[in-house]
Motif scaffolding. Sequence first.
Motif, PDB file in Angstrom:
ATOM      1  N   LEU A 109     -13.972  21.765  15.410  1.00  0.00           N
ATOM      2  CA  LEU A 109     -14.542  20.415  15.386  1.00  0.00           C
ATOM      3  C   LEU A 109     -13.571  19.353  15.885  1.00  0.00           C
ATOM      4  CD1 LEU A 109     -16.348  20.411  11.918  1.00  0.00           C
ATOM      5  CD2 LEU A 109     -17.360  20.771  14.161  1.00  0.00           C
ATOM      6  N   GLY A 110     -12.307  19.730  16.115  1.00  0.00           N
ATOM      7  CA  GLY A 110     -11.321  18.711  16.418  1.00  0.00           C
ATOM      8  C   GLY A 110     -10.904  17.986  15.142  1.00  0.00           C
ATOM      9  N   PRO A 111     -10.096  16.967  15.235  1.00  0.00           N
ATOM     10  CA  PRO A 111      -9.637  16.247  14.043  1.00  0.00           C
ATOM     11  C   PRO A 111     -10.802  15.655  13.247  1.00  0.00           C
ATOM     12  CG  PRO A 111      -8.316  15.664  15.943  1.00  0.00           C
ATOM     13  CD  PRO A 111      -9.465  16.452  16.469  1.00  0.00           C
ATOM     14  N   GLN A 112     -10.744  15.820  11.933  1.00  0.00           N
ATOM     15  CA  GLN A 112     -11.763  15.302  11.033  1.00  0.00           C
ATOM     16  C   GLN A 112     -11.082  14.586   9.869  1.00  0.00           C
ATOM     17  OE1 GLN A 112     -15.342  15.854  11.297  1.00  0.00           O
ATOM     18  NE2 GLN A 112     -14.746  16.450  13.369  1.00  0.00           N
ATOM     19  N   VAL A 113     -11.680  13.505   9.408  1.00  0.00           N
ATOM     20  CA  VAL A 113     -11.144  12.750   8.278  1.00  0.00           C
ATOM     21  C   VAL A 113     -12.249  12.549   7.256  1.00  0.00           C
ATOM     22  CG1 VAL A 113     -10.050  10.610   7.493  1.00  0.00           C
ATOM     23  CG2 VAL A 113      -9.533  11.523   9.780  1.00  0.00           C
ATOM     24  N   ARG A 114     -11.937  12.825   5.994  1.00  0.00           N
ATOM     25  CA  ARG A 114     -12.874  12.506   4.916  1.00  0.00           C
ATOM     26  C   ARG A 114     -12.123  11.743   3.841  1.00  0.00           C
ATOM     27  NH1 ARG A 114     -16.917  16.411   1.313  1.00  0.00           N
ATOM     28  NH2 ARG A 114     -18.255  14.721   0.628  1.00  0.00           N
ATOM     29  N   HIS A 115     -12.652  10.560   3.529  1.00  0.00           N
ATOM     30  CA  HIS A 115     -11.964   9.678   2.587  1.00  0.00           C
ATOM     31  C   HIS A 115     -13.005   9.003   1.708  1.00  0.00           C
ATOM     32  CE1 HIS A 115      -9.697   6.398   0.894  1.00  0.00           C
ATOM     33  NE2 HIS A 115     -10.411   5.502   1.554  1.00  0.00           N
ATOM     34  N   LEU A 146       0.834  -1.182   0.000  1.00  0.00           N
ATOM     35  CA  LEU A 146       0.000   0.000   0.000  1.00  0.00           C
ATOM     36  C   LEU A 146       0.873   1.238   0.000  1.00  0.00           C
ATOM     37  CD1 LEU A 146      -2.699  -0.926   2.674  1.00  0.00           C
ATOM     38  CD2 LEU A 146      -2.900  -1.061   0.190  1.00  0.00           C
ATOM     39  N   LYS A 147       0.593   2.132  -0.924  1.00  0.00           N
ATOM     40  CA  LYS A 147       1.294   3.415  -0.938  1.00  0.00           C
ATOM     41  C   LYS A 147       0.306   4.483  -0.502  1.00  0.00           C
ATOM     42  CE  LYS A 147       3.924   6.595  -3.846  1.00  0.00           C
ATOM     43  NZ  LYS A 147       4.407   6.889  -5.207  1.00  0.00           N
ATOM     44  N   ILE A 148       0.526   5.103   0.661  1.00  0.00           N
ATOM     45  CA  ILE A 148      -0.407   6.061   1.230  1.00  0.00           C
ATOM     46  C   ILE A 148       0.052   7.463   0.888  1.00  0.00           C
ATOM     47  CG2 ILE A 148      -1.624   6.760   3.310  1.00  0.00           C
ATOM     48  CD1 ILE A 148      -1.893   3.822   2.569  1.00  0.00           C
ATOM     49  N   ALA A 149      -0.875   8.302   0.436  1.00  0.00           N
ATOM     50  CA  ALA A 149      -0.526   9.694   0.132  1.00  0.00           C
ATOM     51  C   ALA A 149      -1.462  10.618   0.868  1.00  0.00           C
ATOM     52  CB  ALA A 149      -0.639   9.953  -1.375  1.00  0.00           C
ATOM     53  N   ALA A 150      -0.937  11.731   1.329  1.00  0.00           N
ATOM     54  CA  ALA A 150      -1.774  12.755   1.971  1.00  0.00           C
ATOM     55  C   ALA A 150      -1.136  14.098   1.743  1.00  0.00           C
ATOM     56  CB  ALA A 150      -1.918  12.488   3.454  1.00  0.00           C
ATOM     57  N   LEU A 151      -1.952  15.159   1.815  1.00  0.00           N
ATOM     58  CA  LEU A 151      -1.462  16.515   1.603  1.00  0.00           C
ATOM     59  C   LEU A 151      -1.719  17.329   2.854  1.00  0.00           C
ATOM     60  CD1 LEU A 151      -0.519  18.951  -0.061  1.00  0.00           C
ATOM     61  CD2 LEU A 151      -2.830  19.147  -0.934  1.00  0.00           C
ATOM     62  N   LEU A 152      -0.673  17.794   3.495  1.00  0.00           N
ATOM     63  CA  LEU A 152      -0.817  18.608   4.698  1.00  0.00           C
ATOM     64  C   LEU A 152      -0.721  20.064   4.308  1.00  0.00           C
ATOM     65  CD1 LEU A 152      -1.105  18.743   7.722  1.00  0.00           C
ATOM     66  CD2 LEU A 152       1.382  18.543   7.911  1.00  0.00           C
ATOM     67  N   THR A 153      -1.792  20.814   4.523  1.00  0.00           N
ATOM     68  CA  THR A 153      -1.811  22.219   4.144  1.00  0.00           C
ATOM     69  C   THR A 153      -2.278  23.031   5.321  1.00  0.00           C
ATOM     70  OG1 THR A 153      -2.335  21.626   1.869  1.00  0.00           O
ATOM     71  CG2 THR A 153      -2.735  23.904   2.501  1.00  0.00           C
ATOM     72  N   ALA A 154      -1.363  23.557   6.069  1.00  0.00           N
ATOM     73  CA  ALA A 154      -1.676  24.446   7.179  1.00  0.00           C
ATOM     74  C   ALA A 154      -2.791  23.892   8.027  1.00  0.00           C
ATOM     75  CB  ALA A 154      -2.039  25.816   6.665  1.00  0.00           C
ATOM     76  N   ALA A 155      -2.504  22.837   8.736  1.00  0.00           N
ATOM     77  CA  ALA A 155      -3.454  22.201   9.645  1.00  0.00           C
ATOM     78  C   ALA A 155      -4.552  21.468   8.927  1.00  0.00           C
ATOM     79  CB  ALA A 155      -4.042  23.191  10.640  1.00  0.00           C
ATOM     80  N   LEU A 156      -4.371  21.209   7.606  1.00  0.00           N
ATOM     81  CA  LEU A 156      -5.334  20.330   6.967  1.00  0.00           C
ATOM     82  C   LEU A 156      -4.606  19.476   5.953  1.00  0.00           C
ATOM     83  CD1 LEU A 156      -6.302  21.156   3.796  1.00  0.00           C
ATOM     84  CD2 LEU A 156      -7.072  23.176   5.041  1.00  0.00           C
TER      85      LEU A 156
END
Length: 619
Positions: A560-566, A3-13
Motif C-alpha cells: 500500500l505504500g506509506p500509511q498513517v493511522r492516528h 509538543l512531545k511526539i512519540a512513535a514506535l518503529l517496529t520492523a517497517a511499521l
Amino acid sequence: MFLKIAALLTAALLALALPQPTAAQTPHTGDVFVDKAGVLRWAKGKQEVALFGVNYTAPFAYSYRALGKLGVDREQAIRQDVYHLARLGVDAFRIHVWDVEISDTLGNLKENDHLWLLDYLVDQLERRGIKIILTPIAYWNNGYPERDTGTGFSSIYGKGEAYTNPRAVAAQERYLTQFLNHRNPYTKQLIRQDPGILAFEVCNEPHYHLPEGPVTAFADRMTGAIRATGCRKPVFYNIAESPQVHNAILNAKVDGLTFQWYPEGLVGGHTLRGNFLPYVDRYPIPYANDPRFKSKTKMAYEFESADVVQPVMYPFMARSFRTAGLQWATMFAYDPLALAYANTEYQTHYLNLAYTPAKAISLLIAGEAFRRVKREQAFPGYPADSTFGAFRVSYREQLSEMNAPEAFYYTGSTATRPVAPAQLRHVAGTSSSAVVRYGGTGAYFLDRLAPGVWRLEVLPDAVPIRDPFAKTSLTQPVTQILWNDQPLQLALPGLGDNYTLRGINEGNTAQATATGGRATVRPGVYVVATTGQNTAAYGAQTPFGTGQLGEYAAPAPTDLGPQVRHTPPAQAEAGQPLRLEATLTGVGPQDSVLLVAQHYYGRTQTLPAALRAGAHVPR
C-alpha cells in the motif's frame, strides 16, 4: 505550546505499543444421542458433549462470488481456513446451507459447484476432527450485500408462507429427503450417515406468527421427513427467532433447541467502544424452568460480539452459554483468509487468525473455557467473575488469558507467569509474556514435540488501517499485512539460551542460533531445539496433530505504500506537554518521521517523532 511526539518503529511499521495452542481436538467420534434429561451425549462412553467453533460460508453466496472475483482457488482457500480453525482449537462447525443455490423451485437437489464445495469442506473439517451440525434450509437468498441470483424454492416462498403454503412445504420435504440422501464424493458417506455430522437443525431463523398449531405441525412434518430417510441423528429447531410461538416449538417432536446471541446488536457502522463485558455476564432464557425445555438439548447456532474487535468478549460468552446449559456454540462468521483484508463478507463481523490475531486467540481461549466449564456451573456477577478457573479476562488490560499446567494462552502482553512452567506443552498468543517476548503484531504458536524440541509458528504482522465495521469494499483494505524480521526471546523449560531454529515450511530455509535466548524470525514454521539436540527426524511432512509439521498458511504482504493511522486526543490541557502517537507502515529505519504542527495565527513547527522505548528497528 510544547509538543512531545512519540512513535514506535517496529520492523517497517510504527505502532502504538509493543505488540499486544493449540487445543487438542476432541477425542470423541461417532454418533451422539439426547438422554431423558435433555443432555447431548456421545453414544460411545456416554460422556457429555461440549463443542465450540464457528460458522464459515466459503461454498456459498457472497464468499463464493468474492473468491471468484479475486481469482482465488476455492478449494485451496478452504484448506487454508480449515487449517487455521484447527490451530485455534475449533471442534465445532455449523452452517445454514444456502438451499437457494443447490435446489430448484420444486425442492429437487442440484449437483453443482456449491454442493461439491460443501462436500469438500465437510471432508476437510472431518480430517481435522471438527464436528459438524448442518442447517439444510437457510430461507435466505444469496445476494447480501449484492443482488440476489438464487433460483431455488426459497427464492419464491418467503419465511412467512414457507410453513403454511402446501407447495412450499412439499418442496422442503422433497429437498430434505434428497439432501440427507446425498452421497459426499470425498467422504463416500451419505449425509444422513456421516459420523462427522452429529445432528441437523431443520431451518435457519424461521418467522412464525400465531396461531401455534400450524407451527408445531410444520416442525413435526419436517422432522418426520428427516426421520423418513432413516436418519436417527438428533434434530434441532430454532426457538429464538419467533418467541411469541415458543410453546409451539416446545411442543414439537424435536430433540434440541437453538439460540443466537448478538448482545450489542448488529451493523453499527463503526467500531463500538466501551466495556461490553456486563452485556455478556449472563445468557438468560425466559422458559428455562419449563419441563419441556429441560427435556431438550441446547445449542447456540450463532453468536458474535458484533462491531467489537476487543479480545475479551468470547471467553465470557462461552462461559455464559455453559451456565445456561448449552452444549454447542458456533460463532458467526469466520472470515475467509482471502477476503479478510477488506472484511467484506459480513461488515458487522470480523474474525480471522491472520487479520485479527488477538481476537482469534480469544476464540481459542473461549473454546477451552467452553469445554472446561461444567454445564450449568454458576459464577458470581461481573466483575467478581473476571477470573474463573484457569481463565482471566480484563477489559482494562484488553486481555484474555488461560493459564493451565499444560497450556498458556494470552491475547496480548501479560505479566502473568505460567502456573507450571515445567509442564507446559502449548503456548499461543500475541505480543509478550514470561515465556515469549516478541516484537511483531501477529499471532504465534509453540507446541512441544519432545523434551527440548518445540514447533514454532509465526504469523505476519497485522496492522489495522481503517475501521473494519464501516462501509467496506474489496478495493479498500482495512488491515495491512507485513512480513518483517522480528525479535524473539524464548524462556521455555529445557530449551536454554542458545537454542537453534530451523525453518521447515515451504520456502523457509532459515537457520539460526539464539544468543542469550534472543533470535530474529520471519513469518513461518520452525523447529526450535536446545543446543546439541538432533532434530533431523522433524521435517515438513512429519505428522503433527491432524496434519503435518510444516503446514503453514498466511496472506501475502499488503503493498500500500506509506500509511498513517492516528486517533487525536479528545482534549488537551493548555500549557502542558501533549503526547501524540500514530501507527505508520511502509517506512524503514532509514526514514525520518516528522510532525508538522501549525497554529492558525502562529508559526509552523516541524518536530521529529521519537522512537518508543523498547521498539525494534530492523537491520
